[in-house]
Scaffold this active site. Structure first.
Site, PDB file in Angstrom:
ATOM      1  N   HIS A   1       0.870  -1.464   0.074  1.00  0.00           N
ATOM      2  CA  HIS A   1       0.085  -0.091   0.005  1.00  0.00           C
ATOM      3  C   HIS A   1       0.969   1.340   0.094  1.00  0.00           C
ATOM      4  O   HIS A   1       0.101   2.423  -0.018  1.00  0.00           O
ATOM      5  CB  HIS A   1      -1.019   0.096   1.208  1.00  0.00           C
ATOM      6  CG  HIS A   1      -0.171   0.320   2.256  1.00  0.00           C
ATOM      7  ND1 HIS A   1       0.347  -0.947   3.214  1.00  0.00           N
ATOM      8  CD2 HIS A   1      -0.248   1.373   3.408  1.00  0.00           C
ATOM      9  CE1 HIS A   1       0.704  -0.201   4.332  1.00  0.00           C
ATOM     10  NE2 HIS A   1       0.500   0.847   4.436  1.00  0.00           N
TER      11      HIS A   1
HETATM   12  N1  UDP Z   1      -3.433  -5.805   9.203  1.00  0.00           N
HETATM   13  C1  UDP Z   1      -4.876  -6.245   9.165  1.00  0.00           C
HETATM   14  N2  UDP Z   1      -5.431  -6.775   8.297  1.00  0.00           N
HETATM   15  C2  UDP Z   1      -4.959  -6.585   6.888  1.00  0.00           C
HETATM   16  C3  UDP Z   1      -3.560  -6.183   7.040  1.00  0.00           C
HETATM   17  C4  UDP Z   1      -3.044  -5.553   7.861  1.00  0.00           C
HETATM   18  O1  UDP Z   1      -5.277  -6.356  10.476  1.00  0.00           O
HETATM   19  O2  UDP Z   1      -5.484  -7.003   5.957  1.00  0.00           O
HETATM   20  C5  UDP Z   1      -2.785  -5.293  10.313  1.00  0.00           C
HETATM   21  C6  UDP Z   1      -1.460  -5.941  10.421  1.00  0.00           C
HETATM   22  O3  UDP Z   1      -1.590  -6.804  11.257  1.00  0.00           O
HETATM   23  C7  UDP Z   1      -0.781  -4.632  11.423  1.00  0.00           C
HETATM   24  C8  UDP Z   1      -1.187  -3.537  11.081  1.00  0.00           C
HETATM   25  O4  UDP Z   1      -2.540  -3.933  10.227  1.00  0.00           O
HETATM   26  O5  UDP Z   1      -1.016  -4.520  12.746  1.00  0.00           O
HETATM   27  C9  UDP Z   1      -0.429  -2.845   9.785  1.00  0.00           C
HETATM   28  O6  UDP Z   1      -1.057  -1.661   9.171  1.00  0.00           O
HETATM   29  P1  UDP Z   1      -0.554  -1.106   7.697  1.00  0.00           P
HETATM   30  O7  UDP Z   1       0.247  -2.100   7.169  1.00  0.00           O
HETATM   31  O8  UDP Z   1      -1.726  -0.632   7.140  1.00  0.00           O
HETATM   32  O9  UDP Z   1       0.318   0.072   8.299  1.00  0.00           O
HETATM   33  P2  UDP Z   1       1.865   0.449   8.558  1.00  0.00           P
HETATM   34  O10 UDP Z   1       2.342  -0.463   9.700  1.00  0.00           O
HETATM   35  O11 UDP Z   1       2.712   0.081   7.187  1.00  0.00           O
HETATM   36  O12 UDP Z   1       1.891   1.723   9.149  1.00  0.00           O
END
Ligand code: UDP
Length: 362
Positions: A209
């Protein structure tokens, strides 16, 4: 003491859940500690917002600013306008922001201008990559923060290098791992497990993403083509973020072993991670969860603000470099992926430490 907690996007909800629980525990011990939970509405899709409140038993927000989607500037502006009014109507002693999303930065600016103390959870981490909106959010937020709650010695060192006074830095551990530890026993097999006849360590999970990967049709196509070629036909489960969906709709990339699904709930997603052969991602938080669950993690980014996931965890950065991606898959399928260990203080008690500190410093 009155604390206003801010959450706006999926990773925020996962981080705020244990902090609210720790506040409730402190209240039970008799501490006079009140909180207000502000949802900015940055993520509003049920799959990215409401589902997490339900699954992680997060109390309903006291207010939802309902900012919705928009450009970086539109969202920042809408959050600032909504949050300024919120703070005027509901004054507090400290505003606590988590992570590195637009809501984190926008609410830190509003709080500081209103002379309210700012506490930042996950302070001090840096990717050094200013093309990432999150990096700008981190820099701005930390430049206004009064209490820095950190996940690693590396973050502490970054803050010291920036001239932050040592007594303002609190090395507390990782609230995202608090949530993982607490809910690990509730991870839930998603229906697609049986539908696709998945087996332990017999499939891959992919998430994409970051604008650097999903803003170019050509790049997404190149990445997916290469991953499919290297995947030896293993099923790839791909929960698609709404930002990525728009682009994929135009591309029509269909492969027998690539399974597009809606973003999953936390319990189902992490069930899949825990039993996967490996994760392919450009997320930050997922590299931490994969490290703690000792699952090989191939990160399609050139930099990370969480270097401990690479130095002592299971994560490897491959960017979008075909040679590095190929090498990572070779290592994976040869069964020689490095074994990770758990970073210091990622022990499930970070939120308790944060709330303990807050009750003594504010
Ligand atoms: N996550 C979730 N469902 C999904 C994909 C990710 O619950 O289909 C959770 C994952 O376990 C983690 C969080 O979302 O805790 C990560 O979010 P994201 O990748 O959007 O954000 P980033 O960490 O890159 O800021």
């Amino acid at each position: 003491m009155n604390i206003t907690l801010v959450a706006g996007a999926r990773p925020n909800f996962i981080k705020i859940a244990p902090i609210i629980e720790a506040i409730h525990n402190k209240q039970t011990e008799g501490f006079l500690l009140n909180y207000r939970l502000v949802h900015t509405g940055q993520h509003y899709d049920e799959n990215l917002s409401g589902a997490f409140f339900e699954e992680l038993s997060i109390p309903a927000p006291h207010v939802n600013l309902g900012v919705g989607s928009g450009t970086q500037a539109e969202q920042t502006a809408a959050i600032m306008i909504g949050f300024e009014k919120e703070l005027q109507e509901n004054p507090c002693d400290v505003v606590l922001v988590v992570g590195d999303v637009t809501s984190t930065m926008a609410c830190a600016i509003v709080a500081k201008k209103a002379h309210v103390k700012v506490a930042h959870v996950e302070a001090g981490i840096r990717s050094g990559d200013l093309t990432m909106p999150e990096e700008i959010n981190r820099i701005v937020t930390d430049s206004l923060t009064d209490y820095f709650f950190t996940t690693s010695e590396y973050a502490n060192e970054n803050l010291r290098q920036l001239g932050v006074e040592v007594p303002k830095i609190f090395f507390v551990g990782n609230v995202m791992i608090d949530t993982l530890r607490k809910h690990e026993c509730r991870f839930k097999k998603p229906p697609l497990w049986d539908d696709l006849k998945l087996k332990n360590k017999n499939y891959l999970v992919m998430t994409l993403h970051r604008p650097s990967n999903v803003d170019s049709e050509q790049l997404v196509k190149k990445l997916i083509d290469q991953i499919i070629k290297l995947s030896k036909g293993y099923p790839i489960i791909f929960p698609v973020h709404p930002r990525t969906q728009k682009l994929l709709n135009a591309l029509h990339l269909n492969f027998k072993n690539l399974h597009y699904v809606n973003p999953l709930g936390y319990l189902e997603f992490n069930y899949l991670v825990k039993h996967a052969l490996a994760i392919i991602t450009d997320s930050g938080g997922i590299t931490e969860e994969a490290t703690v669950m000792d699952i090989p993690c191939i990160t399609l980014r050139n930099t990370t603000e969480r270097p401990e996931t690479c130095t002592i965890g299971t994560n490897v950065l491959v960017g979008n470099d075909p040679k590095k991606i190929k090498k990572a898959f070779k290592t994976l399928f040869s069964g020689t992926w490095k074994k990770g260990s758990i970073p210091e203080l990622w022990d499930g008690h970070a939120a308790k430490r944060i709330v303990n500190h807050l009750t003594t410093i504010v």
